[in-house]
Design an enzyme around this catalytic site. Structure first.
Site, PDB file in Angstrom:
ATOM      1  N   ASP A  82      96.681  49.320  25.933  1.00 47.79           N
ATOM      2  CA  ASP A  82      96.011  49.983  24.555  1.00 47.79           C
ATOM      3  C   ASP A  82      95.820  48.975  23.002  1.00 47.79           C
ATOM      4  O   ASP A  82      97.657  48.820  22.702  1.00 47.79           O
ATOM      5  CB  ASP A  82      97.409  50.711  24.121  1.00 47.79           C
ATOM      6  CG  ASP A  82      96.843  51.856  22.768  1.00 47.79           C
ATOM      7  OD1 ASP A  82      95.304  50.979  22.269  1.00 47.79           O
ATOM      8  OD2 ASP A  82      97.594  52.357  22.639  1.00 47.79           O
ATOM      9  N   ILE A  83      95.112  48.737  23.035  1.00 48.40           N
ATOM     10  CA  ILE A  83      94.810  46.847  21.787  1.00 48.40           C
ATOM     11  C   ILE A  83      95.644  47.767  20.197  1.00 48.40           C
ATOM     12  O   ILE A  83      95.726  47.160  19.440  1.00 48.40           O
ATOM     13  CB  ILE A  83      93.721  46.478  21.712  1.00 48.40           C
ATOM     14  CG1 ILE A  83      92.656  47.580  21.129  1.00 48.40           C
ATOM     15  CG2 ILE A  83      94.021  45.820  23.066  1.00 48.40           C
ATOM     16  CD1 ILE A  83      91.029  47.064  21.311  1.00 48.40           C
ATOM     17  N   ALA A  85      86.255  49.171  21.885  1.00 45.88           N
ATOM     18  CA  ALA A  85      86.201  49.868  20.536  1.00 45.88           C
ATOM     19  C   ALA A  85      85.566  51.471  20.390  1.00 45.88           C
ATOM     20  O   ALA A  85      86.261  52.031  21.979  1.00 45.88           O
ATOM     21  CB  ALA A  85      84.944  49.836  19.643  1.00 45.88           C
ATOM     22  N   THR A 126      84.055  54.416  20.031  1.00 43.21           N
ATOM     23  CA  THR A 126      82.000  54.701  20.108  1.00 43.21           C
ATOM     24  C   THR A 126      81.658  55.733  19.834  1.00 43.21           C
ATOM     25  O   THR A 126      80.668  56.203  19.496  1.00 43.21           O
ATOM     26  CB  THR A 126      81.053  52.806  20.721  1.00 43.21           C
ATOM     27  OG1 THR A 126      81.721  54.572  22.030  1.00 43.21           O
ATOM     28  CG2 THR A 126      82.204  52.480  20.634  1.00 43.21           C
ATOM     29  N   ASP A 172      75.635  47.657  13.575  1.00 39.50           N
ATOM     30  CA  ASP A 172      75.010  47.264  12.947  1.00 39.50           C
ATOM     31  C   ASP A 172      74.779  48.921  12.124  1.00 39.50           C
ATOM     32  O   ASP A 172      74.940  48.654  10.615  1.00 39.50           O
ATOM     33  CB  ASP A 172      73.579  47.437  13.159  1.00 39.50           C
ATOM     34  CG  ASP A 172      73.036  48.835  14.306  1.00 39.50           C
ATOM     35  OD1 ASP A 172      73.857  49.496  14.553  1.00 39.50           O
ATOM     36  OD2 ASP A 172      72.123  49.960  13.687  1.00 39.50           O
ATOM     37  N   TYR A 225      83.156  55.962  11.101  1.00 38.83           N
ATOM     38  CA  TYR A 225      82.608  54.812  12.125  1.00 38.83           C
ATOM     39  C   TYR A 225      82.627  53.728  12.088  1.00 38.83           C
ATOM     40  O   TYR A 225      83.148  52.187  11.901  1.00 38.83           O
ATOM     41  CB  TYR A 225      81.619  54.775  13.753  1.00 38.83           C
ATOM     42  CG  TYR A 225      81.733  54.236  14.254  1.00 38.83           C
ATOM     43  CD1 TYR A 225      82.239  53.915  15.031  1.00 38.83           C
ATOM     44  CD2 TYR A 225      80.282  54.017  14.070  1.00 38.83           C
ATOM     45  CE1 TYR A 225      81.597  52.436  16.123  1.00 38.83           C
ATOM     46  CE2 TYR A 225      79.696  52.506  15.132  1.00 38.83           C
ATOM     47  CZ  TYR A 225      80.644  52.191  16.098  1.00 38.83           C
ATOM     48  OH  TYR A 225      80.075  51.140  16.709  1.00 38.83           O
ATOM     49  N   TRP A 244      72.504  49.564  19.198  1.00 34.04           N
ATOM     50  CA  TRP A 244      72.133  49.913  20.139  1.00 34.04           C
ATOM     51  C   TRP A 244      72.564  49.840  21.625  1.00 34.04           C
ATOM     52  O   TRP A 244      71.366  49.805  21.988  1.00 34.04           O
ATOM     53  CB  TRP A 244      70.607  50.397  19.624  1.00 34.04           C
ATOM     54  CG  TRP A 244      70.032  51.279  18.729  1.00 34.04           C
ATOM     55  CD1 TRP A 244      70.731  51.478  17.708  1.00 34.04           C
ATOM     56  CD2 TRP A 244      68.635  51.833  17.953  1.00 34.04           C
ATOM     57  NE1 TRP A 244      70.185  51.853  16.350  1.00 34.04           N
ATOM     58  CE2 TRP A 244      68.475  51.367  16.871  1.00 34.04           C
ATOM     59  CE3 TRP A 244      67.512  51.523  18.821  1.00 34.04           C
ATOM     60  CZ2 TRP A 244      67.752  52.697  16.072  1.00 34.04           C
ATOM     61  CZ3 TRP A 244      66.171  52.133  17.883  1.00 34.04           C
ATOM     62  CH2 TRP A 244      67.069  52.707  16.846  1.00 34.04           C
TER      63      TRP A 244
END
Length: 288
Positions: free
Chosen positions: A35-36, A59, A61, A101, A124, A150
């Site tokens: 678990d980072i 991440a 996400t 992005d 996010y 993407w």
């Protein structure tokens, strides 16, 4: 060279494992294994392993869910990269950190350079921007931030697999036509990350996606056409363009998020067109 890959259960993490070069001592950790977001666990793990490099492919996400779970998003996307960078600083390792992005607001009309001002529109996006800053602050000389966009793969929850499922179930889909970026296949992204690992002269913030530009609608049309050509979808699938306003979501997304990749081109790294990469990925289904 010993390389620690975090987020090994995600679509990029799995591809990093699948494309690992010979001669690399790969240590892959899923969220269940590391678990980072737990700073003490990260420090202990890195002290024990003493890797030469860390690739952070972990991440949070869930872009829309982050609007109602900001603390969870920040823990993984903002705080955890700082833990990894601090651990790397203590043992002399490099860090390659994946970003997005979504750190941009989409108001540009030309591809975003790596040094363009950030202005995220969503929880996010803000959490990912803060994660970039945490890495650079803790490890300014031995870190690489790679922003991408993407991302999809043959496995996992992503736009490609959602479209394939809906096209099979319904025979028709409606997709926003006023969000423009670049689809990016996970395999070549992973291969590029390994090339960067082998290049200690690359540092700082860079952009990487497949080549070309597409709207979400363009991407869906290509999925329908390429999928039908490979026998994965019927020839009769229809794709209708809609405006973002017709498909409201909790998180605001940048209308234009094409990334300028010239800084990595200077190191001899250049991508193939996204449509060719889509075909490659879809062929994984037909061969499977």
């Amino acid at each position: 060279m010993k390389v620690l890959v975090t987020g090994a259960g995600g679509q990029v993490g799995r591809m990093l494992c699948a494309t690992c070069p010979t001669g690399v001592d790969l240590v892959a950790r899923t969220h269940a294994e590391l678990d980072i977001g737990d700073g003490a666990a990260v420090r202990s793990h890195i002290e024990h392993l003493r890797p030469d490099a860390i690739i952070n492919a972990a991440a949070y996400t869930a872009v829309d869910k982050a609007e109602s779970e900001p603390q969870r998003a920040r823990r993984i996307n903002s705080e955890a990269p700082g833990h990894l960078a601090a651990g790397a600083a203590a043992c002399g390792a490099r860090v390659l950190h994946l970003s997005t992005d979504f750190v941009f607001d989409g108001c540009s009309s030309s591809p975003y350079r790596a040094d363009a001002p950030t202005n995220p529109l969503s929880v996010y996006g803000k959490s990912k921007r803060d994660g970039e800053r945490a890495v650079v602050d803790a490890l300014p000389e031995r870190s690489v931030i790679i922003r991408t966009a993407w991302v999809y793969a043959a496995e996992g929850k992503n736009f490609l697999n959602t479209m394939l499922r809906l096209m099979r179930e319904r025979g028709a889909v409606r997709v926003v036509a006023d969000q423009v970026g670049t689809p990016t296949a996970a395999r070549p992204l992973a291969e590029t990350l390994w090339q960067i690992v082998a290049r200690p002269d690359i540092r700082g913030i860079h952009h990487w996606t497949d080549a070309g530009v597409a709207s979400r609608y363009d991407f869906a049309v290509a999925i329908a056409e390429e999928g039908a050509a490979l026998g994965l979808l019927p020839q009769t699938v229809t794709v209708a363009p809609i405006a973002t306003e017709a498909y409201p979501t909790p998180a605001h997304r940048p209308a234009y998020s094409v990334l300028d990749k010239r800084s990595l081109a200077a190191f001899g790294l250049s991508p193939r067109h996204w449509r060719a990469r889509l075909r490659d990925t879809l062929e994984e289904f037909s061969h499977g």
